[in-house]
Motif scaffolding. Structure first.
Motif, short mmCIF file in Angstrom:
data_model
loop_
_atom_site.label_atom_id
_atom_site.label_comp_id
_atom_site.label_asym_id
_atom_site.label_seq_id
_atom_site.Cartn_x
_atom_site.Cartn_y
_atom_site.Cartn_z
N ASP A 1 0.83 -1.21 0.00
CA ASP A 1 0.00 0.00 0.00
C ASP A 1 0.86 1.25 0.00
O ASP A 1 0.57 2.23 -0.70
N ASP B 1 -6.04 -5.14 -9.25
CA ASP B 1 -5.64 -5.76 -7.99
C ASP B 1 -5.96 -7.25 -8.02
O ASP B 1 -7.12 -7.64 -7.91
N ARG C 1 -9.10 -3.59 0.17
CA ARG C 1 -8.11 -2.58 -0.22
C ARG C 1 -8.74 -1.27 -0.70
O ARG C 1 -8.29 -0.19 -0.28
N LEU D 1 -7.98 2.26 1.39
CA LEU D 1 -7.14 3.32 0.84
C LEU D 1 -7.91 4.49 0.25
O LEU D 1 -7.30 5.48 -0.17
#
Length: 305
Positions: free
Chosen positions: A152, A169, A176, A180
């Protein structure tokens, strides 16, 4: 007219296979037909010369041929994302430059496999590729193939440059995007690289999927995405569950299973390049049974009849 990637790097985007003929040459006619089929299904973009496209077996000249064909067929009706897949930074730069010269709208750059670079090495690798071209760059994180994940923290350092517009991804971590989201610039897009996690990824803040199954059932995938966006999660979940047997087949023997499925539909040959070989009979029967699970959705007429 320039259309920002945030407008088209979303939804289900097919990772197109590369068709081969009996002489092991690229079947350009079949490939062009695959592109047209996705345009007719209103796909926002297509990915070429990447995982499903057996990119590692294609010469740079063959990759350029595939990209130019996709661009020529698209004529601006769909965006073309070209893989620049290499664990050698200099070779990846060469492929990215060829993709740009061939008219691609963006390049997709994967974490280097086999080398197992440290995070600083990944950072330098991706920045070198981006610095060599003027196109948007989409990152591809797939730890099951590369052994090293894109952390990350590394991702956040990369996207300080607006040239990095999205992430494919393949980590399987559906949390995720949500984790984020508050750190991302406006317009950055997260797409799942795994059909099996696509539904969970989208419901947890993701923007879509780079998909193999969208090659087979593009209209159904578009409907699933539309339902998710409209908050009709029960309907989306039901349709996604119908695809799970097919998704499992594709994941088990990629891209041989995808090519066999498309050959059953009469869209291309099942031919692959070594070290990938065509499906054995038992696996072929699994694909046919998986087709049956979605037959009553009138996606595939006559399959298994």
């Amino acid at each position: 007219m320039f259309i920002p990637p945030s407008a088209w790097f979303t939804g289900f985007i097919p990772d197109l296979p590369t068709p081969f003929d009996a002489a092991d040459a690229i079947d350009i006619k079949a490939f062009a037909a695959l592109c047209e089929r996705q345009i007719a299904a209103s796909a926002p973009a297509v990915v070429v010369c990447e995982t499903a496209g057996e990119a590692s077996t294609l010469s740079p000249a063959e990759q350029e041929l595939v990209i130019r064909t996709a661009v020529d067929v698209a004529r601006g009706r769909v965006r073309v994302i070209a893989g620049a897949v290499s664990n050698s930074t200099s070779h990846a730069i060469e492929l990215a430059r060829r993709a740009e010269a061939a008219g691609a709208d963006a390049v997709m750059s994967v974490v280097p496999a086999y080398n197992k670079p440290m995070q600083e090495g990944m950072l330098a690798h991706f920045r070198a590729i981006a610095g060599a071209i003027g196109l948007p760059v989409i990152l591809h994180d797939i730890p099951s193939r590369t052994l090293r994940p894109l952390a990350d923290e590394t991702l956040l350092r990369l996207i300080e440059s607006r040239q990095f517009v999205g992430l494919r991804d393949g980590s399987g971590d559906i949390t995720r995007p949500m984790r984020l989201s508050r750190h991302l610039p406006a317009g950055f897009r997260f797409l799942s690289g795994d059909d099996s996690t696509a539904f969970g990824f989208m419901t947890d803040g993701g923007d879509g999927a780079i998909s193999e199954v969208a090659n087979i059932a593009p209209d159904l995938c578009r409907t699933i995405f539309s339902h998710v966006r409209q908050g009709r999660l029960q309907s989306a979940r039901y349709l996604h569950k119908r695809l799970i047997p097919l998704i499992a087949c594709l994941a088990k023997e990629s891209p041989a299973a995808l090519k066999y499925a498309l050959s059953v539909l009469g869209l291309m040959s099942e031919a692959t390049r070594l070290p990938i070989v065509p499906l054995e009979a038992a696996a072929q029967r699994e694909v046919i049974r998986a087709f049956a699970a979605i037959a009553d959705e009138e996606l595939i007429d006559g399959v298994g009849a």
